[in-house]
Design a protein around this motif. Structure first.
Motif, PDB file in Angstrom:
ATOM      1  N   THR A 461       1.181  -1.131  -0.442  1.00  0.00           N
ATOM      2  CA  THR A 461      -0.155   0.065   0.231  1.00  0.00           C
ATOM      3  C   THR A 461       0.169   1.348   0.647  1.00  0.00           C
ATOM      4  O   THR A 461       1.887   1.412  -0.426  1.00  0.00           O
ATOM      5  N   PHE A 462       0.238   2.529  -0.122  1.00  0.00           N
ATOM      6  CA  PHE A 462       0.879   4.329  -0.273  1.00  0.00           C
ATOM      7  C   PHE A 462       2.483   4.135   0.930  1.00  0.00           C
ATOM      8  O   PHE A 462       3.246   4.527   0.823  1.00  0.00           O
ATOM      9  N   PHE A 463       1.632   3.135   2.448  1.00  0.00           N
ATOM     10  CA  PHE A 463       3.084   3.798   2.992  1.00  0.00           C
ATOM     11  C   PHE A 463       3.860   2.397   3.184  1.00  0.00           C
ATOM     12  O   PHE A 463       4.978   3.120   4.063  1.00  0.00           O
ATOM     13  N   ASN A 464       4.622   1.325   2.148  1.00  0.00           N
ATOM     14  CA  ASN A 464       5.326   0.867   2.296  1.00  0.00           C
ATOM     15  C   ASN A 464       5.967   0.345   0.927  1.00  0.00           C
ATOM     16  O   ASN A 464       6.368   0.307   0.612  1.00  0.00           O
ATOM     17  N   SER A 465       5.159   0.769  -0.614  1.00  0.00           N
ATOM     18  CA  SER A 465       5.241   0.635  -1.904  1.00  0.00           C
ATOM     19  C   SER A 465       6.849   1.266  -2.068  1.00  0.00           C
ATOM     20  O   SER A 465       7.460   0.691  -2.666  1.00  0.00           O
ATOM     21  N   ASP A 466       7.144   2.438  -1.782  1.00  0.00           N
ATOM     22  CA  ASP A 466       8.635   2.734  -1.897  1.00  0.00           C
ATOM     23  C   ASP A 466      10.070   1.898  -1.106  1.00  0.00           C
ATOM     24  O   ASP A 466      10.584   1.307  -1.952  1.00  0.00           O
ATOM     25  N   TYR A 467       9.220   1.417  -0.324  1.00  0.00           N
ATOM     26  CA  TYR A 467      10.463   0.129   0.637  1.00  0.00           C
ATOM     27  C   TYR A 467       9.726  -0.838   0.381  1.00  0.00           C
ATOM     28  O   TYR A 467      11.270  -1.437  -0.571  1.00  0.00           O
ATOM     29  N   PHE A 468       8.886  -1.296  -0.609  1.00  0.00           N
ATOM     30  CA  PHE A 468       9.056  -2.580  -1.267  1.00  0.00           C
ATOM     31  C   PHE A 468       9.962  -1.952  -2.326  1.00  0.00           C
ATOM     32  O   PHE A 468      10.918  -3.352  -3.455  1.00  0.00           O
ATOM     33  N   LYS A 469       9.741  -1.330  -3.713  1.00  0.00           N
ATOM     34  CA  LYS A 469      10.086  -0.981  -4.603  1.00  0.00           C
ATOM     35  C   LYS A 469      12.284  -1.096  -4.585  1.00  0.00           C
ATOM     36  O   LYS A 469      12.797  -1.653  -5.387  1.00  0.00           O
ATOM     37  N   THR A 470      12.526  -0.436  -3.264  1.00  0.00           N
ATOM     38  CA  THR A 470      13.729  -0.121  -2.554  1.00  0.00           C
ATOM     39  C   THR A 470      14.725  -2.009  -3.252  1.00  0.00           C
ATOM     40  O   THR A 470      15.260  -2.928  -3.335  1.00  0.00           O
ATOM     41  N   ARG A 471      14.094  -2.585  -1.864  1.00  0.00           N
ATOM     42  CA  ARG A 471      14.277  -3.981  -1.612  1.00  0.00           C
ATOM     43  C   ARG A 471      14.512  -4.846  -3.134  1.00  0.00           C
ATOM     44  O   ARG A 471      15.030  -5.492  -2.788  1.00  0.00           O
ATOM     45  N   THR A 472      12.993  -5.022  -3.781  1.00  0.00           N
ATOM     46  CA  THR A 472      13.054  -5.582  -4.577  1.00  0.00           C
ATOM     47  C   THR A 472      13.727  -5.295  -5.565  1.00  0.00           C
ATOM     48  O   THR A 472      14.805  -6.588  -6.249  1.00  0.00           O
ATOM     49  N   LEU A 473      14.507  -4.779  -5.767  1.00  0.00           N
ATOM     50  CA  LEU A 473      15.521  -3.871  -6.856  1.00  0.00           C
ATOM     51  C   LEU A 473      16.671  -4.381  -6.583  1.00  0.00           C
ATOM     52  O   LEU A 473      17.775  -4.795  -7.034  1.00  0.00           O
ATOM     53  N   ALA A 474      16.731  -3.877  -4.771  1.00  0.00           N
ATOM     54  CA  ALA A 474      18.561  -4.569  -3.998  1.00  0.00           C
ATOM     55  C   ALA A 474      18.460  -5.917  -4.842  1.00  0.00           C
ATOM     56  O   ALA A 474      19.715  -6.774  -4.342  1.00  0.00           O
ATOM     57  N   VAL A 475      17.193  -6.692  -4.326  1.00  0.00           N
ATOM     58  CA  VAL A 475      17.857  -7.993  -4.645  1.00  0.00           C
ATOM     59  C   VAL A 475      17.478  -8.583  -5.754  1.00  0.00           C
ATOM     60  O   VAL A 475      18.246  -9.848  -6.028  1.00  0.00           O
ATOM     61  N   ALA A 476      17.190  -7.680  -7.140  1.00  0.00           N
ATOM     62  CA  ALA A 476      17.213  -8.171  -8.599  1.00  0.00           C
ATOM     63  C   ALA A 476      18.475  -7.389  -8.570  1.00  0.00           C
ATOM     64  O   ALA A 476      19.605  -8.767  -9.588  1.00  0.00           O
ATOM     65  N   GLU A 477      20.000  -6.874  -8.210  1.00  0.00           N
ATOM     66  CA  GLU A 477      20.453  -6.466  -8.479  1.00  0.00           C
ATOM     67  C   GLU A 477      21.011  -7.402  -7.805  1.00  0.00           C
ATOM     68  O   GLU A 477      22.566  -8.176  -8.331  1.00  0.00           O
ATOM     69  N   ALA A 478      21.647  -7.924  -6.746  1.00  0.00           N
ATOM     70  CA  ALA A 478      22.039  -9.363  -6.214  1.00  0.00           C
ATOM     71  C   ALA A 478      22.122 -10.026  -6.749  1.00  0.00           C
ATOM     72  O   ALA A 478      23.079 -11.192  -6.914  1.00  0.00           O
ATOM     73  N   ALA A 479      21.041 -10.955  -7.774  1.00  0.00           N
ATOM     74  CA  ALA A 479      21.009 -11.425  -8.479  1.00  0.00           C
ATOM     75  C   ALA A 479      22.176 -11.802  -9.445  1.00  0.00           C
ATOM     76  O   ALA A 479      22.021 -12.572 -10.465  1.00  0.00           O
TER      77      ALA A 479
END
Length: 571
Positions: A461-479
């Motif tokens: 939702t609106f209060f954690n969407s930025d955190y979600f994007k940050t975490r998923t992109l960090a995981v994708a970068e690590a892959a």
């Protein structure tokens, strides 16, 4: 008509079908037993809250009747409570400024408003508020109240008054006044405590409260202990309570409203713990929203009879159950018995020594103090123990209402933190263990080249969407650059709003720029239905929303190529 009556007054419909032949003899014995315990306890709690002892009796009659009509528990006894009484005193004393009449009036007003808050909340089906005060907060609250009660009753046991209201000043005042200790009063108080603990240890089924007050009152009457400086209750007025409207000075209205709201939350949360505990043991269900209305009605009834706040009384409920009570008629019998004492038998109460009442309150407060649950919580989550300790310190230092507000504020901050920053993890397979597991907790977990299986344990939702994007992109970068499928476990994503949708779209675009595809696994029917309702459905969604993580893994291993790129407006 019957259905409407059942919704409004579920207890009344049960009373209309009551079986006298099967249940009354059991309820009669249990009701008299409850009254025997409730009488001295109500007097003691009235003194704790700063009232004439008779106010405790006023608070013990009509609330029982109201709960029998509106409640959904067949065993609960609603009566004055040590923690609630202490909260009323803490809320009202600073406003009354030593004026006893205003003190009583404000207490009645706080009780009335707390009842109204409960009833209004029931219309909005806010019974879930019972879970708002978590177990650690309630344990911390009761521990803080227990400490406050013990120190507040020390003067009664030692024979001198204590004027201070906070713990450290109280301790200093007690030590300073120790030379003023009244020896006969100390003997009565110490003997009462010894008998209470002895009976609880060796004969736990005996009703200790009436035994100790009858014995202490008899000792005063036989030996004239009041002539040696032992303080006694004195005359307790009988008869019905005076009917009058409470008076609230205009400048105190905001404080009274705030105190009433906090009191409503605490008395309902505490009472629901009692109701649920006995319902679980009795094998029946209760309705939290109707219970909210029942607690409200009970407190309105107490206020109308010039009493103070009430809640579910675990000790008196336990007496009702142990004595064989089967229905709400137990509470009605107890109410009739207490009424008879109020009208005809208040004379003998005058001999009860205040030291014995103080001993009874100290005994009750010690039983409130819960170290076992704190140890259990410590073994599970030490942060929660910190919340309990902060609540205890807040209650001790600032009073019950302010301590609760601090604890609730901390709980809200922690809740927002947990929701805005939920746990996330990359998953893999582990030999010998079925399913998919966190690679952080299982270092030997197997992952697959070009594939990330990702879990986000919370709503998007609106209060954690930025955190979600940050975490998923960090995981994708690590892959690394070989990443082809980024699979998100959709099962824990219990809710998604428009901001979360944009976050998924942005993530998909960023992944496609790396040559990878976004896949959702789980909740396929829900997501497809959501897309249809929003007018965003595309046939391609059927291919990139898979039913389970396991199927996503199998599909990836079978695929010769990554899934086809998705259009920008698919999400």
């Amino acid at each position: 008509m019957i259905d409407r009556l059942t919704r409004i007054a579920p207890g009344l419909t049960k009373l209309l079908s009551y079986s006298f032949a099967e249940d009354f003899r059991h309820d009669l014995l249990a009701g008299v037993s409850v009254a025997a315990v409730a009488l001295p306890v109500a007097i003691a709690y009235a003194q704790l809250a700063g009232f004439n002892p008779v106010v405790g009796l006023y608070s013990s009659i009509l609330p029982l009747v109201a709960y029998a009509i509106f409640g959904t528990s067949r065993q609960m006894i609603v009566n004055p409570d040590a923690a609630v009484g202490a909260m009323v005193a803490a809320a009202v004393a600073p406003l009354a400024g030593g004026n006893a009449e205003l003190y009583w009036s404000l207490s009645v007003a706080v009780t009335f408003l707390a009842g109204m808050f409960c009833i209004v909340a029931s219309f909005f089906r806010l019974g879930a508020l019972a879970e708002f005060l978590s177990k650690p907060i309630l344990v911390g609250l009761l521990n803080g109240v227990a400490i406050s009660i013990c120190l507040g009753q020390a003067g009664k046991l030692l024979g001198f008054s204590i004027e201070s209201k906070r713990v450290i000043p109280q301790l200093l005042e007690i030590f300073a006044k120790l030379p003023q200790t009244q020896i006969p009063t100390l003997i009565v108080g110490a003997a009462s405590l010894a008998i209470l603990f002895g009976l609880a240890r060796w004969v736990p089924r005996l009703p200790t409260a009436p035994i100790i007050l009858i014995a202490a009152g008899a000792a005063v009457a036989l030996f004239g202990l009041d002539r040696y400086g032992v303080s006694i209750l004195g005359s307790v007025p009988g008869g019905a309570p005076p009917l009058r409207l409470p008076r609230i000075p205009e400048g105190d209205i905001p404080s009274v409203l705030g105190s009433a709201a906090g009191l409503a939350l605490v008395l309902f949360s505490s009472g629901m713990l009692t109701a649920r505990s006995f319902a679980s043991k009795g094998g029946y269900e209760i309705d939290t929203d109707r219970e909210l209305a029942a607690f409200g009605a009970a407190n309105l009834a107490s206020a109308l009879s010039q009493g103070f706040a009430v809640t579910g009384a675990d000790s008196r409920t336990a007496v009702a159950v142990a004595a064989g009570g089967r229905t709400q008629v137990t509470g009605l019998v107890a109410a009739v018995t207490i009424t008879a004492v109020l009208l005809f038998l208040t004379g003998p109460l005058r001999y009860v020594p205040t030291a014995a009442l103080g001993a009874l309150l100290v005994f009750a407060s010690i039983s409130l103090f819960d170290t076992q649950t704190l140890r259990e919580i410590w073994s599970i989550d030490r942060t929660e123990v910190g919340l309990a300790v902060i609540t205890t310190l807040g209650v001790v230092a600032l009073g019950a209402i302010n301590g609760i507000l601090i604890a609730v504020g901390l709980a809200l901050v922690r809740f927002v933190k947990l929701t805005a920053r939920p746990r996330d993890e990359v998953l893999g397979t582990v030999d010998g263990l079925p399913g998919l597991h966190s690679i952080e907790r299982h270092p030997d977990a197997r992952t697959f080249p070009g594939l990330v299986l990702y879990r986000f344990d919370g709503p998007l939702t609106f209060f954690n969407s930025d955190y979600f994007k940050t975490r998923t992109l960090a995981v994708a970068e690590a892959a690394g650059p070989e990443l082809r499928w980024f699979v998100i476990d959709a099962i824990p994503i219990s809710q998604i709003d428009i901001t979360g949708l944009y976050a998924l779209r942005d993530l998909r675009g960023r992944l496609e720029s790396r040559g990878a595809s976004l896949i959702l696994a789980g909740r396929k029917a829900e997501f497809l239905e959501w897309f249809r309702e929003a007018g965003l459905y595309r046939p391609e969604h059927e291919t990139w929303i898979l039913p389970t993580l396991r199927q996503a893994l199998k599909a990836y291993l079978r695929a010769a190529q990554p899934v086809a790129p998705l259009n920008q407006d698919d999400l």
